[in-house]
Design a protein around this motif. Structure first.
Motif, PDB file in Angstrom:
ATOM      1  N   TYR A  36       8.748  31.467 -24.773  1.00 13.62           N
ATOM      2  CA  TYR A  36       9.590  32.520 -24.239  1.00 13.62           C
ATOM      3  C   TYR A  36      10.710  31.938 -23.387  1.00 13.62           C
ATOM      4  CZ  TYR A  36       5.533  35.349 -25.420  1.00 13.62           C
ATOM      5  OH  TYR A  36       4.503  35.934 -26.076  1.00 13.62           O
ATOM      6  N   PHE A  37      11.864  32.590 -23.426  1.00 14.51           N
ATOM      7  CA  PHE A  37      13.009  32.268 -22.586  1.00 14.51           C
ATOM      8  C   PHE A  37      13.060  33.316 -21.486  1.00 14.51           C
ATOM      9  CE2 PHE A  37      17.527  33.113 -21.668  1.00 14.51           C
ATOM     10  CZ  PHE A  37      17.914  31.865 -21.230  1.00 14.51           C
ATOM     11  N   ILE A  38      13.206  32.908 -20.231  1.00 15.75           N
ATOM     12  CA  ILE A  38      13.277  33.852 -19.116  1.00 15.75           C
ATOM     13  C   ILE A  38      14.725  34.290 -18.965  1.00 15.75           C
ATOM     14  CG2 ILE A  38      12.902  34.211 -16.665  1.00 15.75           C
ATOM     15  CD1 ILE A  38      10.715  32.076 -16.820  1.00 15.75           C
ATOM     16  N   GLU A  39      14.982  35.538 -19.331  1.00 18.23           N
ATOM     17  CA  GLU A  39      16.336  36.089 -19.286  1.00 18.23           C
ATOM     18  C   GLU A  39      16.757  36.420 -17.859  1.00 18.23           C
ATOM     19  OE1 GLU A  39      18.525  39.937 -21.213  1.00 18.23           O
ATOM     20  OE2 GLU A  39      16.977  38.951 -22.395  1.00 18.23           O
ATOM     21  N   SER A  40      15.833  36.966 -17.063  1.00 24.25           N
ATOM     22  CA  SER A  40      16.132  37.247 -15.655  1.00 24.25           C
ATOM     23  C   SER A  40      14.834  37.302 -14.864  1.00 24.25           C
ATOM     24  CB  SER A  40      16.910  38.560 -15.497  1.00 24.25           C
ATOM     25  OG  SER A  40      16.084  39.657 -15.794  1.00 24.25           O
ATOM     26  N   VAL A  41      14.970  37.127 -13.541  1.00 24.40           N
ATOM     27  CA  VAL A  41      13.829  37.136 -12.629  1.00 24.40           C
ATOM     28  C   VAL A  41      14.144  38.076 -11.474  1.00 24.40           C
ATOM     29  CG1 VAL A  41      12.412  35.747 -11.079  1.00 24.40           C
ATOM     30  CG2 VAL A  41      13.308  34.721 -13.171  1.00 24.40           C
ATOM     31  N   GLU A  42      13.226  39.017 -11.224  1.00 21.91           N
ATOM     32  CA  GLU A  42      13.334  39.893 -10.053  1.00 21.91           C
ATOM     33  C   GLU A  42      11.987  39.887  -9.356  1.00 21.91           C
ATOM     34  OE1 GLU A  42      14.943  43.783 -10.595  1.00 21.91           O
ATOM     35  OE2 GLU A  42      16.336  43.096 -12.128  1.00 21.91           O
ATOM     36  N   LYS A  43      11.931  39.191  -8.213  1.00 16.82           N
ATOM     37  CA  LYS A  43      10.678  38.964  -7.478  1.00 16.82           C
ATOM     38  C   LYS A  43       9.700  38.287  -8.427  1.00 16.82           C
ATOM     39  CE  LYS A  43      11.462  42.594  -4.186  1.00 16.82           C
ATOM     40  NZ  LYS A  43      11.001  43.789  -3.570  1.00 16.82           N
ATOM     41  N   GLU A  44       8.542  38.883  -8.720  1.00 20.39           N
ATOM     42  CA  GLU A  44       7.574  38.274  -9.635  1.00 20.39           C
ATOM     43  C   GLU A  44       7.653  38.880 -11.035  1.00 20.39           C
ATOM     44  OE1 GLU A  44       6.323  39.634  -6.598  1.00 20.39           O
ATOM     45  OE2 GLU A  44       6.640  37.731  -5.593  1.00 20.39           O
ATOM     46  N   PHE A  45       8.703  39.646 -11.331  1.00 23.62           N
ATOM     47  CA  PHE A  45       8.854  40.290 -12.641  1.00 23.62           C
ATOM     48  C   PHE A  45       9.871  39.516 -13.471  1.00 23.62           C
ATOM     49  CE2 PHE A  45      10.789  43.271 -15.585  1.00 23.62           C
ATOM     50  CZ  PHE A  45       9.663  43.748 -16.224  1.00 23.62           C
ATOM     51  N   LEU A  46       9.504  39.149 -14.685  1.00 24.63           N
ATOM     52  CA  LEU A  46      10.362  38.375 -15.574  1.00 24.63           C
ATOM     53  C   LEU A  46      10.758  39.197 -16.793  1.00 24.63           C
ATOM     54  CD1 LEU A  46       8.205  35.119 -15.682  1.00 24.63           C
ATOM     55  CD2 LEU A  46      10.019  35.684 -14.076  1.00 24.63           C
ATOM     56  N   LEU A  47      12.020  39.157 -17.157  1.00 20.74           N
ATOM     57  CA  LEU A  47      12.481  39.747 -18.408  1.00 20.74           C
ATOM     58  C   LEU A  47      12.507  38.615 -19.421  1.00 20.74           C
ATOM     59  CD1 LEU A  47      13.459  42.226 -19.895  1.00 20.74           C
ATOM     60  CD2 LEU A  47      15.768  41.691 -19.137  1.00 20.74           C
ATOM     61  N   LEU A  48      11.689  38.728 -20.475  1.00 15.54           N
ATOM     62  CA  LEU A  48      11.471  37.636 -21.422  1.00 15.54           C
ATOM     63  C   LEU A  48      12.136  37.893 -22.762  1.00 15.54           C
ATOM     64  CD1 LEU A  48       7.662  37.182 -20.780  1.00 15.54           C
ATOM     65  CD2 LEU A  48       9.510  35.808 -19.818  1.00 15.54           C
ATOM     66  N   GLU A  49      12.412  36.816 -23.462  1.00 15.39           N
ATOM     67  CA  GLU A  49      12.916  36.880 -24.833  1.00 15.39           C
ATOM     68  C   GLU A  49      12.179  35.818 -25.635  1.00 15.39           C
ATOM     69  OE1 GLU A  49      17.075  36.148 -27.205  1.00 15.39           O
ATOM     70  OE2 GLU A  49      17.138  36.862 -25.154  1.00 15.39           O
TER      71      GLU A  49
END
Length: 59
Positions: A36-49
């Motif tokens: 997975y590629f981490i598209e964005s990080v907000e606190k401990e939440f990751l938006l993955l691709e």
């Protein structure tokens, strides 16, 4: 130990995992056999691709 939850854009599924190092935007992670590629990080939440497959196409 760092605990994270991640999701894919436009999907309701959430995955939970832990890491020994802090994860940053644009990092690539391997969970099991999937990459997975981490598209964005907000606190401990990751938006993955997913790497190696098309997740979203817009024209």
């Amino acid at each position: 130990m760092f605990y994270y939850k991640g999701a894919f854009r436009g999907m309701d599924n959430v995955i939970y995992f832990k890491s020994e190092v802090p994860l940053l935007q644009h990092d690539v992670i391997v969970l099991g056999e999937k990459t997975y590629f981490i598209e964005s990080v907000e606190k401990e939440f990751l938006l993955l691709e997913r790497v190696g497959s098309i997740v979203n196409v817009s024209v």
